[in-house]
Each structure stands twice: as C-alpha cells, then as structure tokens.
Design a protein around this motif. Structure first.
Motif, PDB file in Angstrom:
ATOM      1  N   ILE A   1      -6.789   1.094   0.917  1.00 54.04           N
ATOM      2  CA  ILE A   1      -6.571   2.322   1.683  1.00 54.04           C
ATOM      3  C   ILE A   1      -6.494   3.493   0.710  1.00 54.04           C
ATOM      4  O   ILE A   1      -5.645   3.510  -0.186  1.00 54.04           O
ATOM      5  CB  ILE A   1      -5.295   2.211   2.527  1.00 54.04           C
ATOM      6  CG1 ILE A   1      -5.475   1.141   3.609  1.00 54.04           C
ATOM      7  CG2 ILE A   1      -4.936   3.559   3.148  1.00 54.04           C
ATOM      8  CD1 ILE A   1      -4.210   0.782   4.361  1.00 54.04           C
ATOM      9  N   ILE A   2      -7.375   4.473   0.885  1.00 54.57           N
ATOM     10  CA  ILE A   2      -7.419   5.617  -0.037  1.00 54.57           C
ATOM     11  C   ILE A   2      -6.824   6.884   0.570  1.00 54.57           C
ATOM     12  O   ILE A   2      -6.574   7.853  -0.156  1.00 54.57           O
ATOM     13  CB  ILE A   2      -8.863   5.901  -0.501  1.00 54.57           C
ATOM     14  CG1 ILE A   2      -9.769   6.202   0.701  1.00 54.57           C
ATOM     15  CG2 ILE A   2      -9.397   4.731  -1.329  1.00 54.57           C
ATOM     16  CD1 ILE A   2     -11.112   6.795   0.325  1.00 54.57           C
ATOM     17  N   ASP A  21       3.249  -6.399  -1.360  1.00 53.94           N
ATOM     18  CA  ASP A  21       3.731  -5.053  -1.669  1.00 53.94           C
ATOM     19  C   ASP A  21       2.676  -4.050  -1.186  1.00 53.94           C
ATOM     20  O   ASP A  21       1.493  -4.165  -1.526  1.00 53.94           O
ATOM     21  CB  ASP A  21       3.928  -4.919  -3.176  1.00 53.94           C
ATOM     22  CG  ASP A  21       4.614  -3.622  -3.568  1.00 53.94           C
ATOM     23  OD1 ASP A  21       4.242  -2.557  -3.022  1.00 53.94           O
ATOM     24  OD2 ASP A  21       5.499  -3.653  -4.436  1.00 53.94           O
ATOM     25  N   VAL A  22       3.101  -3.073  -0.393  1.00 49.66           N
ATOM     26  CA  VAL A  22       2.192  -2.085   0.180  1.00 49.66           C
ATOM     27  C   VAL A  22       1.358  -1.393  -0.894  1.00 49.66           C
ATOM     28  O   VAL A  22       0.165  -1.100  -0.693  1.00 49.66           O
ATOM     29  CB  VAL A  22       2.993  -1.046   1.004  1.00 49.66           C
ATOM     30  CG1 VAL A  22       2.162   0.185   1.294  1.00 49.66           C
ATOM     31  CG2 VAL A  22       3.467  -1.674   2.311  1.00 49.66           C
ATOM     32  N   SER A  23       1.950  -1.163  -2.063  1.00 51.71           N
ATOM     33  CA  SER A  23       1.248  -0.437  -3.125  1.00 51.71           C
ATOM     34  C   SER A  23       0.055  -1.205  -3.670  1.00 51.71           C
ATOM     35  O   SER A  23      -0.782  -0.624  -4.379  1.00 51.71           O
ATOM     36  CB  SER A  23       2.211  -0.119  -4.275  1.00 51.71           C
ATOM     37  OG  SER A  23       2.678  -1.308  -4.896  1.00 51.71           O
ATOM     38  N   LEU A  26      -3.365   3.050  -1.911  1.00 55.20           N
ATOM     39  CA  LEU A  26      -3.478   3.673  -3.231  1.00 55.20           C
ATOM     40  C   LEU A  26      -2.825   5.052  -3.249  1.00 55.20           C
ATOM     41  O   LEU A  26      -3.493   6.094  -3.310  1.00 55.20           O
ATOM     42  CB  LEU A  26      -4.951   3.738  -3.636  1.00 55.20           C
ATOM     43  CG  LEU A  26      -5.713   2.408  -3.558  1.00 55.20           C
ATOM     44  CD1 LEU A  26      -7.132   2.572  -4.082  1.00 55.20           C
ATOM     45  CD2 LEU A  26      -4.981   1.292  -4.311  1.00 55.20           C
ATOM     46  N   PHE A  27      -1.488   5.056  -3.234  1.00 52.56           N
ATOM     47  CA  PHE A  27      -0.740   6.303  -3.188  1.00 52.56           C
ATOM     48  C   PHE A  27      -1.008   7.174  -4.420  1.00 52.56           C
ATOM     49  O   PHE A  27      -1.029   8.410  -4.327  1.00 52.56           O
ATOM     50  CB  PHE A  27       0.764   6.019  -3.081  1.00 52.56           C
ATOM     51  CG  PHE A  27       1.178   5.391  -1.778  1.00 52.56           C
ATOM     52  CD1 PHE A  27       0.941   6.044  -0.579  1.00 52.56           C
ATOM     53  CD2 PHE A  27       1.807   4.159  -1.749  1.00 52.56           C
ATOM     54  CE1 PHE A  27       1.337   5.481   0.632  1.00 52.56           C
ATOM     55  CE2 PHE A  27       2.210   3.577  -0.557  1.00 52.56           C
ATOM     56  CZ  PHE A  27       1.964   4.244   0.639  1.00 52.56           C
ATOM     57  N   ASP A  28      -1.216   6.564  -5.583  1.00 53.66           N
ATOM     58  CA  ASP A  28      -1.464   7.343  -6.804  1.00 53.66           C
ATOM     59  C   ASP A  28      -2.721   8.200  -6.656  1.00 53.66           C
ATOM     60  O   ASP A  28      -2.744   9.365  -7.066  1.00 53.66           O
ATOM     61  CB  ASP A  28      -1.603   6.412  -8.008  1.00 53.66           C
ATOM     62  CG  ASP A  28      -0.276   5.794  -8.418  1.00 53.66           C
ATOM     63  OD1 ASP A  28       0.763   6.284  -7.939  1.00 53.66           O
ATOM     64  OD2 ASP A  28      -0.280   4.835  -9.216  1.00 53.66           O
ATOM     65  N   LEU A  29      -3.766   7.609  -6.075  1.00 55.83           N
ATOM     66  CA  LEU A  29      -4.994   8.362  -5.859  1.00 55.83           C
ATOM     67  C   LEU A  29      -4.780   9.497  -4.866  1.00 55.83           C
ATOM     68  O   LEU A  29      -5.316  10.599  -5.028  1.00 55.83           O
ATOM     69  CB  LEU A  29      -6.110   7.446  -5.344  1.00 55.83           C
ATOM     70  CG  LEU A  29      -6.932   6.651  -6.364  1.00 55.83           C
ATOM     71  CD1 LEU A  29      -8.053   5.922  -5.633  1.00 55.83           C
ATOM     72  CD2 LEU A  29      -7.495   7.546  -7.443  1.00 55.83           C
TER      73      LEU A  29
END
Length: 300
Positions: A71-72, A285-287, A291-294
């Motif tokens: 997921i982006i 783990d959701v992370s 891709l929260f960092d992106l």
C-alpha cells in the motif's frame, strides 16, 4: 505508468483529478488508465506486470496482508457498499436472508459487507446460498429476480435500487459497521516495485496528493471528468460523490503521524480474522505492507 481503477467515483476520482489537473505531469509522469471490475483483478494485473499502480477497496486488502501488494497511499474510508434485499422475494430484513439466494463478488468488499450483515443477526454464509459473480452480473441477477438479495457497491447499488424501485430495500451499509470495520480504500503496487522504482513511486504519490486536495474542493467538476472517463451518465456519477470520506493530504499525514492510520489498518486485520478471511497466523505488522515512510516522504 499504467494505473488500474474500477468504474466508480470512489476508485476513479483521485487519479482522474490528477490527470485532468496535470498533477502527475508536473511530477514527470504520464498516466494511462486501465479499467478493471474489482480489486483482486487489479492486484493480479500488477503481479503479471501489465499495470504499475492500482486502487483497491476494503475487501481486497486481504491480499496486501498476505504479501501480494504494498500500500503506497491511503485513499479514503468508504460508504459505497450495501446489502440489498428484494421484498418481492421475501427479503425485507437481514434475518430474512436465511435460506435465500445472495449474489456476491468473492474476495471484494461485497463479501465483507455481507459477512458483517450476517453476523449481526447470528447467521453465517452457510445459512444462505451464495452466487459468486462479477459486478455487472450481480446487477443483472438482482434486476431479473434470479437472486433474492445482493451485496455490492456503488454505482451498482444505485442501479439496482433505481430498477427495482419499492421492491429494493437497503439492509446494511458501511456506516452501519463503521466503528467495528473501517472500510479502507488504498492505492497499491506490487511488492518490491517501490524499492526498484522509488523516485517514480514517490512522484506518483505526490501527484495523488495534489489531486486529493483538488478533489475535496471540486467534487462536482471531478465527477464530470469521471463520468467522461467511464462513458456514463453524469448524474449517476454525481450521485456517488457521497460514497467516501474525502480527506485532504494534510489530514491524511496527520493521521499517519499520530498513529491513527496505523490503528485503522490494524483493526482491518482483526476484522478479517473475525470474518474468517484470514487466520491469526496471517496477521502481520502493518508497516510491512503499508509504506508510511514513502507516504511521508512524498508530502515533503
């Protein structure tokens, strides 16, 4: 890049706004839109390499959890799914579904909303006769009377209710289960794609963000663009503009930073386990797939 969408306002509004306002072009990207019937088909197309990015509704999120997509970008919390009964077929309430013929599209939000509705009245899928169909076939089956009820999404829901008139009754929708099952829609790509094409992916997300912000303040105009892309009546698309909670980029970023978005995706996993869509062993783990960092990098 080739981008997969479904023929409804919720799936199309952001990307069509990006195309029409030039927000993708500003970031060096030319978008080619490709239509699909549902989220699982979009993810399958990404796996085959025929598209680069795509939109998925709530039900298809089982696949990113299972490692089949990343997921982006968060898209919205939706309210496009309904379970509709045909009173002429003896279905006026959720309890009436027992023993009835129900049309769904397996693996999509259609299946999810039906499971939630059945659970509410102590029923399971074993208590109904399921007919697995694609979106257009569900509409045909309901209108022709070959099934007694259906679980589907907008604009199919609008078409069914318009054709059946007083015979159609909305038995359940996303709002009914909002607290226990957030109806998340997201933008996805194949696992590893964003690592191999990081700059391209970040620029695509940037295009989405600017389009999201434009969409919020210009829903009517975006609906016109979406209708033109789908080659359908504009009024039918305008009727879909309430199918989601449309956020601005700043609101979405705030949800990432305060952890509330992580909780939404975590709750989604819990709900899929309760619904039997995944097992406890599938929980991750959701992370690992969101891709929260992106998402944060694209907002800089």
């Amino acid at each position: 890049v080739k981008v997969g969408y479904m023929p409804n306002f919720a799936a199309l509004n952001t990307v069509i706004a990006g195309v029409e306002t030039g927000s993708f072009e500003e970031n060096g990207i030319e978008v080619e839109l490709v239509e699909f019937s549902d989220g699982p088909t979009i993810i399958a197309a990404m796996e085959s390499g025929s598209i680069d990015f795509g939109y998925i509704g709530p039900g298809a999120h089982v696949l990113p959890i299972q490692g089949k997509a990343d997921i982006i970008a968060f898209s919205q919390l939706g309210n496009a799914d309904e379970v509709i009964g045909n009173t002429e077929k003896g279905v006026s309430s959720l309890a009436d579904l027992k023993g009835k013929k129900v049309a769904i599209a397996t693996g999509t939000s259609s299946e999810t909303i039906l499971q939630l509705a059945l659970q509410e009245v102590g029923l399971t899928k074993d208590d109904v006769t399921l007919f697995d169909m694609d979106a257009s076939a569900i509409v045909t089956a309901m209108i022709s009377g070959s099934v007694d009820a259906a679980a589907t999404w907008s604009p199919n829901t609008n078409t069914i209710k318009a054709e059946l008139g007083n015979k159609a009754v909305m038995l359940a929708n996303n709002v009914r289960y909002a607290e226990q099952f957030p109806s998340i829609a997201s933008w996805v790509t194949s696992p590893g794609y964003s690592e191999e094409n990081k700059e391209l992916t970040v620029n695509f997300i940037k295009g989405l963000y600017k389009a999201m912000d434009y969409r919020v303040d210009n829903l009517e105009e975006v609906a016109k663009w979406a209708a033109a892309q789908m080659a359908v009546d504009e009024a039918s698309v305008q009727a879909q503009t309430g199918d989601g909670d449309w956020l601005k980029t700043s609101e979405m970023i705030a949800m990432i930073e305060d952890g509330s978005m992580t909780k939404l995706y975590e709750q989604q996993q819990v709900d899929f386990i309760k619904a039997g869509r995944i097992t406890d062993a599938d929980k991750v783990d959701v992370s690992k797939y969101v891709l929260f960092d992106l998402m944060l990098e694209a907002a800089k």
